[in-house]
Design an enzyme around this catalytic site. Sequence first.
Site, PDB file in Angstrom:
ATOM      1  N   ALA A 125      47.016  48.412  26.103  1.00 27.76           N
ATOM      2  CA  ALA A 125      48.216  48.124  26.494  1.00 27.76           C
ATOM      3  C   ALA A 125      48.579  49.115  27.736  1.00 27.76           C
ATOM      4  CB  ALA A 125      49.417  48.197  24.896  1.00 27.76           C
ATOM      5  N   GLU A 243      35.987  47.941  35.636  1.00 22.18           N
ATOM      6  CA  GLU A 243      36.667  47.339  34.921  1.00 22.18           C
ATOM      7  C   GLU A 243      36.472  46.142  35.904  1.00 22.18           C
ATOM      8  OE1 GLU A 243      40.126  48.443  33.663  1.00 22.18           O
ATOM      9  OE2 GLU A 243      39.164  49.804  32.414  1.00 22.18           O
ATOM     10  N   ARG A 269      26.714   9.520  36.187  1.00 23.31           N
ATOM     11  CA  ARG A 269      28.157   8.914  36.267  1.00 23.31           C
ATOM     12  C   ARG A 269      27.837   7.712  37.503  1.00 23.31           C
ATOM     13  NH1 ARG A 269      31.995   5.771  34.225  1.00 23.31           N
ATOM     14  NH2 ARG A 269      34.109   5.698  35.577  1.00 23.31           N
ATOM     15  N   SER A 367      45.466  38.409  42.177  1.00 25.25           N
ATOM     16  CA  SER A 367      44.601  38.190  43.306  1.00 25.25           C
ATOM     17  C   SER A 367      45.374  38.931  44.522  1.00 25.25           C
ATOM     18  CB  SER A 367      44.588  36.569  43.571  1.00 25.25           C
ATOM     19  OG  SER A 367      44.013  36.158  43.127  1.00 25.25           O
TER      20      SER A 367
HETATM   21  C1  LIG Z   1      45.468  36.301  29.375  1.00 22.44           C
HETATM   22  C2  LIG Z   1      46.048  37.769  29.305  1.00 22.44           C
HETATM   23  C3  LIG Z   1      45.408  39.387  28.763  1.00 22.44           C
HETATM   24  C4  LIG Z   1      46.187  39.659  29.613  1.00 22.44           C
HETATM   25  N1  LIG Z   1      45.073  41.455  28.874  1.00 22.44           N
HETATM   26  C5  LIG Z   1      46.078  41.946  28.834  1.00 22.44           C
HETATM   27  C6  LIG Z   1      45.534  43.474  28.375  1.00 22.44           C
HETATM   28  O1  LIG Z   1      44.354  43.335  27.250  1.00 22.44           O
HETATM   29  N2  LIG Z   1      46.532  44.637  28.286  1.00 22.44           N
HETATM   30  C7  LIG Z   1      47.490  44.928  29.792  1.00 22.44           C
HETATM   31  O2  LIG Z   1      48.019  45.791  29.448  1.00 22.44           O
HETATM   32  N3  LIG Z   1      47.309  43.520  29.765  1.00 22.44           N
HETATM   33  C8  LIG Z   1      47.206  42.020  30.355  1.00 22.44           C
HETATM   34  N4  LIG Z   1      47.797  41.614  30.909  1.00 22.44           N
HETATM   35  C9  LIG Z   1      48.785  41.811  31.825  1.00 22.44           C
HETATM   36  C10 LIG Z   1      47.927  41.633  33.501  1.00 22.44           C
HETATM   37  O3  LIG Z   1      47.207  42.599  33.847  1.00 22.44           O
HETATM   38  C11 LIG Z   1      49.624  41.659  33.993  1.00 22.44           C
HETATM   39  O4  LIG Z   1      49.845  39.837  33.817  1.00 22.44           O
HETATM   40  C12 LIG Z   1      49.284  41.442  35.572  1.00 22.44           C
HETATM   41  O5  LIG Z   1      48.444  43.215  35.384  1.00 22.44           O
HETATM   42  C13 LIG Z   1      50.120  40.886  36.564  1.00 22.44           C
HETATM   43  O6  LIG Z   1      51.453  41.924  35.857  1.00 22.44           O
HETATM   44  P1  LIG Z   1      52.458  40.426  35.709  1.00 22.44           P
HETATM   45  O7  LIG Z   1      52.444  39.797  34.754  1.00 22.44           O
HETATM   46  O8  LIG Z   1      53.555  41.338  35.056  1.00 22.44           O
HETATM   47  O9  LIG Z   1      52.962  40.010  37.065  1.00 22.44           O
HETATM   48  P2  LIG Z   1      54.040  40.716  38.613  1.00 22.44           P
HETATM   49  O10 LIG Z   1      53.600  41.712  38.523  1.00 22.44           O
HETATM   50  O11 LIG Z   1      55.566  40.577  37.418  1.00 22.44           O
HETATM   51  O12 LIG Z   1      53.672  39.862  39.621  1.00 22.44           O
HETATM   52  C14 LIG Z   1      54.033  38.139  39.870  1.00 22.44           C
HETATM   53  C15 LIG Z   1      53.874  37.794  40.670  1.00 22.44           C
HETATM   54  O13 LIG Z   1      54.219  39.106  42.431  1.00 22.44           O
HETATM   55  C16 LIG Z   1      52.445  39.500  42.571  1.00 22.44           C
HETATM   56  N5  LIG Z   1      53.319  40.497  43.001  1.00 22.44           N
HETATM   57  C17 LIG Z   1      53.547  41.848  42.477  1.00 22.44           C
HETATM   58  N6  LIG Z   1      53.442  43.011  43.248  1.00 22.44           N
HETATM   59  C18 LIG Z   1      52.508  42.621  44.048  1.00 22.44           C
HETATM   60  C19 LIG Z   1      53.034  42.913  45.450  1.00 22.44           C
HETATM   61  N7  LIG Z   1      53.398  44.593  45.960  1.00 22.44           N
HETATM   62  N8  LIG Z   1      52.469  42.204  46.563  1.00 22.44           N
HETATM   63  C20 LIG Z   1      52.292  41.384  46.888  1.00 22.44           C
HETATM   64  N9  LIG Z   1      52.725  40.647  46.060  1.00 22.44           N
HETATM   65  C21 LIG Z   1      52.467  41.318  44.661  1.00 22.44           C
HETATM   66  C22 LIG Z   1      51.967  39.373  41.719  1.00 22.44           C
HETATM   67  O14 LIG Z   1      50.574  39.141  42.324  1.00 22.44           O
HETATM   68  C23 LIG Z   1      51.957  37.803  41.364  1.00 22.44           C
HETATM   69  O15 LIG Z   1      51.604  37.134  42.125  1.00 22.44           O
HETATM   70  C24 LIG Z   1      47.172  40.471  30.344  1.00 22.44           C
HETATM   71  C25 LIG Z   1      47.305  39.623  30.771  1.00 22.44           C
HETATM   72  C26 LIG Z   1      47.317  37.915  30.297  1.00 22.44           C
HETATM   73  C27 LIG Z   1      48.001  36.245  31.567  1.00 22.44           C
END
Ligand SMILES: Cc1cc2nc3c(=O)[nH]c(=O)nc-3n(C[C@H](O)[C@H](O)[C@H](O)COP(=O)(O)OP(=O)(O)OC[C@H]3O[C@@H](n4cnc5c(N)ncnc54)[C@H](O)[C@@H]3O)c2cc1C
Length: 380
Positions: A125, A243, A269, A367
Site C-alpha cells: 500500500a 520489480e 477463420r 508509461s
Molecule cells: C489495477 C491496479 C492495481 C494497483 N495496485 C497497486 C498496489 O497494489 N499498490 C499500490 O500502492 N498501488 C497500486 N496501484 C496504483 C498505481 O501504481 C497508480 O495508479 C499509478 O502509479 C498512477 O498513479 P495515479 O493513478 O494516481 O495517476 P496520476 O499520478 O494521477 O497520473 C495521471 C496521469 O498523469 C500522468 N503524470 C503524472 N505525473 C506526470 C509527470 N510528472 N509527467 C508526465 N505525466 C505525468 C500519469 O502518467 C497519468 O497518465 C494500482 C493501480 C491499478 C489501476
Amino acid sequence: MDFKLTEEQGILKKTVRDFMEKECNRDYVRECDEKEVFPEELFRKLTALGWLGLRVPIKYGGSEAGTMELAIFLEEVARVMLAAARIYYSLYLIGAHYISTFGNEEQKEFCLPLLVKNKIRFAFALTEPNSGSDAASLTTSAVLDGDEFVVNGQKTFVTGGKIADLILVMVRTDKTAEKRRGISMLLVDSRSPGITYRKLKKLGLWPVDLYEVFLDAVKVHRRNLLGGVNKGWEQVLKVLDHERFCLAAANVGGAQAVLEDAIKYCKERYQFGKPIGKFQMIREKLADIQLEVDAARLLTYRTAWMVGEGIPCSKESSMAKLFSSETYMRAAWKGVQIMGGYGYMMEFDMQRHFRDAKLTEIGGGTSEIQRLVIADNLGL
Ligand SMILES: Cc1cc2nc3c(=O)[nH]c(=O)nc-3n(C[C@H](O)[C@H](O)[C@H](O)COP(=O)(O)OP(=O)(O)OC[C@H]3O[C@@H](n4cnc5c(N)ncnc54)[C@H](O)[C@@H]3O)c2cc1C
C-alpha cells in the site's frame, strides 16, 4: 554473448509451460475471470511445487532462484493467465522481496516460511488518493506512542488488500523532513482494529480484488517496522529495478498469448474463400506483434540479467517495463481487430487481454513515468 537459455532454464521454461497448460486450462482461467474468483486451486498447486518461494532464501524454505529464472517463470505463468502472474507478484513476490532484503531476522523467520507454504499473503500500500505518480508525497502518518506506531490515513488501489494477511504500508514518520526522507514501511496486520476496506470495481484483472484502505488510529508495534525509520523511500528505490523486470516478464507472457491466439484464429477463420491469415493487412498486424514481443522479451531478459549481476539499470528496467506493457496493449488492440466481432465477445479470450493489458501501462509506474526515468538517464 549468448542469446540461448541455459539447459536448466530451458527445462524450467518447459516445466512451467506444461504445468500451466495442464493445471490452468482455458475454462479455469475464464471461470476465475468471469466470476471474479481468486485462483486458489492454482496457487495450492504452485505451493506444492515450491514455486511460491522462488525469491525466498533457501534458509527460510525457498529456492533462491536467479533473476532470469524468475523472469522465465513469470512469463510462462502470464502466458496462460496474466492475473495469476500479477497475483504472484503483488501478493507473494513483493512481500518475499521486501522482507528478505530489508527485514530483520525475526521478521524473516516469521514471514518467509509461512509465505512459501501459502499461509500468509501480502499486499503493498503505497498509492493514496492524492499521491499516485508522485508517490513520495504520501500523507498517511505514523506517530510513535511508546512501543506502538499510531497510523492514520487512506490508501487506495491496494491489490489484494483485504485478502492479504500483512500489508506493507508506506507511512510518513517525519513531516518536517524533505518528502522522500520522512517515509517508513510498516508491516500491518490486515485485520487490525481501525482498518476498513472498500472494494473497487475495475476494468480488468477480475480474479484479484482491489481495495481502498482506511486506517483510523491503527496501532502497529514498533517491531513491525521494516528496515529503518525514514528509510522507506530508499528501500522502494532499491527494489524498483527488480520489480520492473518482473512486471515486464509478465507483460511479455501476456503479449505472447495474444500472438498465439491470433495466429490460431487466422488459420481457422475463412473469408472470401481464404483463411484471413492470407490477407496482407492481417499479416502485417501479426508481423508487428511478433516483432514487438521478441524485442520486449530481449529488453526484459537483459534487465533480469543486469539485476542478477547487481548492475545499476534504472534506464534499462524502465525501458523493459514500458516497452513490454505497450507491446501487450498494442498486441491486444490488434488481436481484437484481427478477430473482428468475435474479438469483442466475452466468450473469447481476446477481450480479456484487451482489458488486462491496459493496467500494465498504469500499475507499477505509468508509461509517462517510465519515459521520464529513461529521459533522466540520457544526460540531458
Ligand atoms: C489495477 C491496479 C492495481 C494497483 N495496485 C497497486 C498496489 O497494489 N499498490 C499500490 O500502492 N498501488 C497500486 N496501484 C496504483 C498505481 O501504481 C497508480 O495508479 C499509478 O502509479 C498512477 O498513479 P495515479 O493513478 O494516481 O495517476 P496520476 O499520478 O494521477 O497520473 C495521471 C496521469 O498523469 C500522468 N503524470 C503524472 N505525473 C506526470 C509527470 N510528472 N509527467 C508526465 N505525466 C505525468 C500519469 O502518467 C497519468 O497518465 C494500482 C493501480 C491499478 C489501476
